[in-house]
Design a protein around this motif. Structure first.
Motif, PDB file in Angstrom:
ATOM      1  N   CYS A  14     -12.531   3.953 -25.606  1.00  0.00           N
ATOM      2  CA  CYS A  14     -11.073   3.709 -25.845  1.00  0.00           C
ATOM      3  C   CYS A  14     -11.050   2.173 -25.957  1.00  0.00           C
ATOM      4  N   TYR A  15     -10.673   1.596 -27.184  1.00  0.00           N
ATOM      5  CA  TYR A  15     -10.522   0.426 -27.641  1.00  0.00           C
ATOM      6  C   TYR A  15      -9.208  -0.677 -26.882  1.00  0.00           C
ATOM      7  N   VAL A  16      -8.427   0.566 -26.003  1.00  0.00           N
ATOM      8  CA  VAL A  16      -7.289   0.089 -25.331  1.00  0.00           C
ATOM      9  C   VAL A  16      -7.760  -0.526 -24.014  1.00  0.00           C
ATOM     10  N   CYS A  17      -8.405   0.232 -23.198  1.00  0.00           N
ATOM     11  CA  CYS A  17      -8.578  -0.007 -21.738  1.00  0.00           C
ATOM     12  C   CYS A  17     -10.257  -0.313 -21.530  1.00  0.00           C
ATOM     13  N   HIS A  25     -12.626   8.581 -23.210  1.00  0.00           N
ATOM     14  CA  HIS A  25     -11.435   9.288 -24.013  1.00  0.00           C
ATOM     15  C   HIS A  25     -11.461   8.385 -24.932  1.00  0.00           C
ATOM     16  N   SER A  26     -10.171   8.670 -26.177  1.00  0.00           N
ATOM     17  CA  SER A  26      -9.980   7.798 -27.304  1.00  0.00           C
ATOM     18  C   SER A  26      -8.952   7.120 -27.379  1.00  0.00           C
ATOM     19  N   PHE A  27      -8.583   6.299 -28.226  1.00  0.00           N
ATOM     20  CA  PHE A  27      -7.590   5.361 -28.177  1.00  0.00           C
ATOM     21  C   PHE A  27      -6.225   6.474 -28.267  1.00  0.00           C
ATOM     22  N   LYS A  28      -6.245   7.675 -29.017  1.00  0.00           N
ATOM     23  CA  LYS A  28      -5.074   8.471 -29.118  1.00  0.00           C
ATOM     24  C   LYS A  28      -4.893   9.030 -27.756  1.00  0.00           C
ATOM     25  N   ASN A  29      -5.616   9.172 -26.679  1.00  0.00           N
ATOM     26  CA  ASN A  29      -5.301   9.666 -25.561  1.00  0.00           C
ATOM     27  C   ASN A  29      -5.295   8.856 -24.450  1.00  0.00           C
ATOM     28  N   CYS A  30      -5.163   7.691 -24.647  1.00  0.00           N
ATOM     29  CA  CYS A  30      -5.181   6.657 -23.615  1.00  0.00           C
ATOM     30  C   CYS A  30      -3.807   6.442 -22.808  1.00  0.00           C
ATOM     31  N   LYS A  31      -3.769   6.439 -21.569  1.00  0.00           N
ATOM     32  CA  LYS A  31      -2.557   6.426 -20.916  1.00  0.00           C
ATOM     33  C   LYS A  31      -2.035   5.115 -20.948  1.00  0.00           C
ATOM     34  N   LYS A  32      -2.701   4.037 -20.927  1.00  0.00           N
ATOM     35  CA  LYS A  32      -2.238   2.652 -21.117  1.00  0.00           C
ATOM     36  C   LYS A  32      -1.615   2.486 -22.446  1.00  0.00           C
TER      37      LYS A  32
END
Length: 72
Positions: A40-43, A48-55
């Motif tokens: 995940c490039y967000v958190c 998990h991937s960007f699409k499934n990130c809770k943040k």
């Protein structure tokens, strides 16, 4: 330089590392990862991937310009 290391996948990946050489000069090195599974490039977590990130759902990293981790 390439290193093979063990990492705790429950914590975000580090983006930089601080080193001190033999003359006590501090050096900051940028870490580049290869062959990561779902990342995940967000958190910065693996699993998990960007699409499934809770943040992302909460509004952090909602567009590519404010991602904490960039794809390279």
């Amino acid at each position: 330089m390439r290193l093979k290391v063990k990492i705790d996948v429950l914590k975000p990946l580090r983006r930089v590392v601080k080193l001190v050489d033999k003359d006590r000069v501090k050096i900051i090195g940028v870490i580049k990862y290869e062959r990561l599974p779902d990342f995940c490039y967000v958190c910065g977590l693996i699993g998990h991937s960007f699409k499934n990130c809770k943040k992302k759902i909460e509004g952090v990293g909602s567009n590519e310009q404010n991602l904490q981790y960039e794809a390279s």
